[in-house]
Write a protein that holds these residues in place. Structure first.
Motif, short mmCIF file in Angstrom:
data_model
loop_
_atom_site.label_atom_id
_atom_site.label_comp_id
_atom_site.label_asym_id
_atom_site.label_seq_id
_atom_site.Cartn_x
_atom_site.Cartn_y
_atom_site.Cartn_z
N VAL A 1 0.84 -1.20 0.00
CA VAL A 1 0.00 0.00 0.00
C VAL A 1 0.87 1.26 0.00
N PHE A 2 2.02 1.19 0.65
CA PHE A 2 2.93 2.34 0.63
C PHE A 2 3.41 2.61 -0.79
N VAL A 3 3.64 1.55 -1.55
CA VAL A 3 4.00 1.72 -2.97
C VAL A 3 2.87 2.44 -3.71
N GLY A 4 1.62 2.06 -3.41
CA GLY A 4 0.49 2.75 -4.02
C GLY A 4 0.47 4.22 -3.67
N PHE A 5 0.78 4.55 -2.41
CA PHE A 5 0.83 5.95 -1.97
C PHE A 5 1.92 6.71 -2.72
N ILE A 6 3.09 6.08 -2.88
CA ILE A 6 4.20 6.72 -3.59
C ILE A 6 3.82 6.98 -5.05
N ILE A 7 3.11 6.04 -5.66
CA ILE A 7 2.67 6.24 -7.05
C ILE A 7 1.79 7.47 -7.15
N CYS A 8 0.90 7.66 -6.18
CA CYS A 8 0.04 8.84 -6.17
C CYS A 8 0.87 10.12 -6.07
N LEU A 9 1.87 10.11 -5.19
CA LEU A 9 2.73 11.28 -5.05
C LEU A 9 3.50 11.57 -6.33
N VAL A 10 3.99 10.51 -6.96
CA VAL A 10 4.73 10.69 -8.22
C VAL A 10 3.82 11.32 -9.27
N TYR A 11 2.56 10.89 -9.30
CA TYR A 11 1.60 11.49 -10.24
C TYR A 11 1.50 12.99 -10.02
N PHE A 12 1.33 13.40 -8.77
CA PHE A 12 1.13 14.82 -8.47
C PHE A 12 2.37 15.66 -8.75
N PHE A 13 3.56 15.10 -8.51
CA PHE A 13 4.78 15.88 -8.67
C PHE A 13 5.38 15.78 -10.07
N SER A 14 4.89 14.84 -10.86
CA SER A 14 5.42 14.68 -12.21
C SER A 14 4.87 15.75 -13.15
N LYS A 15 5.72 16.27 -13.98
CA LYS A 15 5.28 17.24 -14.99
C LYS A 15 4.82 16.55 -16.26
N LYS A 16 4.93 15.21 -16.27
CA LYS A 16 4.58 14.46 -17.47
C LYS A 16 3.20 13.84 -17.41
N THR A 17 2.44 14.12 -16.35
CA THR A 17 1.13 13.50 -16.20
C THR A 17 0.01 14.49 -16.47
N ASP A 18 -1.09 13.98 -16.99
CA ASP A 18 -2.28 14.77 -17.30
C ASP A 18 -2.96 15.15 -15.99
N LYS A 19 -3.06 16.44 -15.71
CA LYS A 19 -3.65 16.90 -14.46
C LYS A 19 -5.14 17.26 -14.66
N HIS A 20 -5.85 16.41 -15.36
CA HIS A 20 -7.30 16.61 -15.52
C HIS A 20 -7.95 16.46 -14.14
N PRO A 21 -9.01 17.25 -13.87
CA PRO A 21 -9.69 17.16 -12.55
C PRO A 21 -10.12 15.76 -12.16
N TYR A 22 -10.54 14.93 -13.13
CA TYR A 22 -10.91 13.55 -12.82
C TYR A 22 -9.73 12.82 -12.18
N TYR A 23 -8.56 12.96 -12.82
CA TYR A 23 -7.39 12.24 -12.36
C TYR A 23 -6.87 12.80 -11.03
N ILE A 24 -6.88 14.13 -10.91
CA ILE A 24 -6.43 14.76 -9.66
C ILE A 24 -7.29 14.27 -8.49
N THR A 25 -8.61 14.27 -8.69
CA THR A 25 -9.52 13.83 -7.63
C THR A 25 -9.30 12.37 -7.28
N TRP A 26 -9.16 11.54 -8.31
CA TRP A 26 -9.02 10.09 -8.11
C TRP A 26 -7.72 9.74 -7.41
N PHE A 27 -6.62 10.35 -7.87
CA PHE A 27 -5.33 10.10 -7.23
C PHE A 27 -5.30 10.69 -5.82
#
Length: 225
Positions: free
Chosen positions: A51-77
């Motif tokens: 589960v900690f790996v899952g948490f890290i993946i969420c953080l990577v999504y938020f801090f990555s400049k290469k990910t789509d920051k659509h509101p759906y994805y932001i809310t879900w992550f």
């Protein structure tokens, strides 16, 4: 949702674990089986790590400049990050298992295992949350892909990407089938698994971690929106 996860992880690893678990339950000494599924045992450690790996993946999504920051994805992550953090905290009793502090007196009177966590205080923080996660995994990996393939329901392209890929149905079956078998055996007074909930939670969290990894890859701007 498009699948970006190798069959090694959505098929062979979980199948190998399931077969190994069957052999362990049948042939391993009771002391060994009890040890790995006990409080602070191997399975609880693995659950927290996954589960900690899952948490890290969420953080990577938020801090990555290469990910789509659509509101759906932001809310879900964001929701996933909060849920993963809660589970990790609960699994280690918010640090008590690491630093071995004494449970406050008032808290110990409410907690049936004398730990500083919530899931041993009420079924709403444990069994009912586990049931909700079970239903979500079964619906998302087995029922929803079928409904979408038969065009019974239609979702926008963005919402469709939030759905687990159909290949994850294997994980869904490995969550659902043992659960049904365990409940049937329970009605006959038979208990095949030693603490089945610990085995089940490993599958729950494994599913969540790889679902989040797959979603992260989908939201990468290198992928077509």
């Amino acid at each position: 949702m498009t699948n970006h996860i190798s069959p090694i992880f959505w098929l062979w690893v979980p199948l190998a674990f399931f077969i190994t678990q069957i052999f362990i339950e049948i042939f391993a000494p009771d002391e060994f089986v009890s040890g790995i599924v006990s409080e602070n045992g191997l399975y609880e450690v693995l659950q927290a790590l996954i589960v900690f790996v899952g948490f890290i993946i969420c953080l990577v999504y938020f801090f990555s400049k290469k990910t789509d920051k659509h509101p759906y994805y932001i809310t879900w992550f964001g929701l996933a990050a909060v849920c993963c953090l809660y589970v990790v905290g609960e699994e280690i009793s918010w640090g008590q298992h690491l630093f071995n502090w004494a449970t406050p007196e008032g808290w110990s009177e409410l907690n049936d295992q004398n730990e500083t966590n919530l899931h041993n205080m009420s079924s709403w923080f444990d069994q009912k949350l586990r049931l909700i996660l079970l239903i979500a995994i079964v619906f998302g990996s087995l029922i929803l892909p079928y409904l979408l393939s038969k065009k019974v329901i239609k979702l926008s392209a963005k919402l469709t990407k939030l759905c687990p890929p159909k290949e994850f149905g294997v994980l869904g079956l490995l969550v659902l089938v043992p659960h049904i078998v365990d409940k049937i055996l329970e009605t006959q007074g038979i208990s095949f698994f030693n603490r089945f909930s610990e085995v089940q939670e490993l599958y729950f969290f494994y599913f969540v971690a790889f679902y989040l990894l797959n979603l992260y890859k989908i939201t990468s701007k290198s992928e077509k929106s």
